[in-house]
Enzyme design. Sequence first.
Site, PDB file in Angstrom:
ATOM      1  N   GLN A 198       0.843  -1.194   0.000  1.00  0.00           N
ATOM      2  CA  GLN A 198       0.000   0.000   0.000  1.00  0.00           C
ATOM      3  C   GLN A 198       0.882   1.249   0.000  1.00  0.00           C
ATOM      4  OE1 GLN A 198      -3.402  -0.549   2.982  1.00  0.00           O
ATOM      5  NE2 GLN A 198      -1.998  -2.158   3.594  1.00  0.00           N
ATOM      6  N   CYS A 214       4.185  19.493 -23.172  1.00  0.00           N
ATOM      7  CA  CYS A 214       3.023  20.348 -23.418  1.00  0.00           C
ATOM      8  C   CYS A 214       2.837  21.434 -22.357  1.00  0.00           C
ATOM      9  CB  CYS A 214       1.748  19.500 -23.528  1.00  0.00           C
ATOM     10  SG  CYS A 214       1.128  18.946 -21.937  1.00  0.00           S
ATOM     11  N   THR A 244       0.726  -3.150   8.490  1.00  0.00           N
ATOM     12  CA  THR A 244      -0.532  -2.516   8.102  1.00  0.00           C
ATOM     13  C   THR A 244      -1.611  -2.904   9.103  1.00  0.00           C
ATOM     14  OG1 THR A 244      -2.313  -2.396   6.476  1.00  0.00           O
ATOM     15  CG2 THR A 244      -0.937  -4.362   6.384  1.00  0.00           C
ATOM     16  N   SER A 245      -2.392  -1.924   9.494  1.00  0.00           N
ATOM     17  CA  SER A 245      -3.492  -2.197  10.427  1.00  0.00           C
ATOM     18  C   SER A 245      -4.772  -2.558   9.670  1.00  0.00           C
ATOM     19  CB  SER A 245      -3.727  -0.986  11.330  1.00  0.00           C
ATOM     20  OG  SER A 245      -2.576  -0.778  12.119  1.00  0.00           O
ATOM     21  N   HIS A 266      -1.545   1.365  -4.265  1.00  0.00           N
ATOM     22  CA  HIS A 266      -1.896   2.785  -4.093  1.00  0.00           C
ATOM     23  C   HIS A 266      -1.038   3.701  -4.969  1.00  0.00           C
ATOM     24  CE1 HIS A 266      -3.847   1.983   0.109  1.00  0.00           C
ATOM     25  NE2 HIS A 266      -4.547   1.497  -0.895  1.00  0.00           N
ATOM     26  N   CYS A 281       5.075  19.452 -17.488  1.00  0.00           N
ATOM     27  CA  CYS A 281       5.417  18.529 -18.577  1.00  0.00           C
ATOM     28  C   CYS A 281       6.315  19.245 -19.574  1.00  0.00           C
ATOM     29  CB  CYS A 281       4.114  18.080 -19.247  1.00  0.00           C
ATOM     30  SG  CYS A 281       4.329  17.102 -20.727  1.00  0.00           S
TER      31      CYS A 281
HETATM   32 ZN    ZN Z   1       2.005  16.969 -21.210  1.00  0.00          ZN
END
Ligand code: ZN
Length: 258
Positions: free
Chosen positions: A109, A163, A201-202, A127, A160
Amino acid sequence: MSNLSKAKVKIIRLAANLIKESHHAVALTGAGISTPSGIPDFRSPGSGLWTRYPPMQVASLTVFRYDPEHFYEWLHPLALKLVNAKPNAAHLALVKLQSAGYLDTIITQNIDGLHTRAGSKDVLEVHGTMSTLTCIDCFKQVPAEGILQEYISHCTPPHCQDCGGILKPDVILYEEQLPVKTWIKAEETSRKCDLMIIIGTSLEVMPSAKLPVYALEHGARLIVLNRFETYIDVRAEVVIRDDVAEIVPRIAEMVLTS
Ligand SMILES: [Zn+2]
């Protein structure tokens, strides 16, 4: 193991025997395996990191889309800890078990990438991960290396290169779906395993908390190694409530040397 009580050695041996008897063991890991590496729990308060804004209010897709500056400002202390974190003894012990053929898959997770950095293979990050980012406009995915350091220095959202769109870390935020392919694999793996080792993990975050039930339904046995009680403890063969960076290496050592 002279500094351990006889009772603890006995239960470590029990866990080691279950691992040795298994043919398809998987590990399910959570925040507790990374806290010894200095990473606070992404989804829980209490570390002092979340005092200004609760994660539910900021680590959401809505905030990311409408106020990415706020999101990235909130993420900053965690990102700083992530880039400086190193795998600990528990991550490394799992690598040893996996290399020796005692562990098939790691379902985690955690978003810190520490299992992979430690050298583990077949890691399912249900996750998501901070190791890559994706442009929200053109969907180009880029490795976080360099980009995270740049963001940490300037605390401005990364863009990015193609773009100019804003890059989003590939972690699953509130209001977001889990990564479908990874999740399907995690479910399949849980149904096929004959031993699930639950570490740090709980089991409070759904749907990952259901994975041990899938394992049980198909006859698997469970080992729970966590500081705190979990809802599945009553169904486990072995429960050790202790520091996982201490216990996991001890178990691995016993598997590999006895
Ligand atoms: Zn982009």
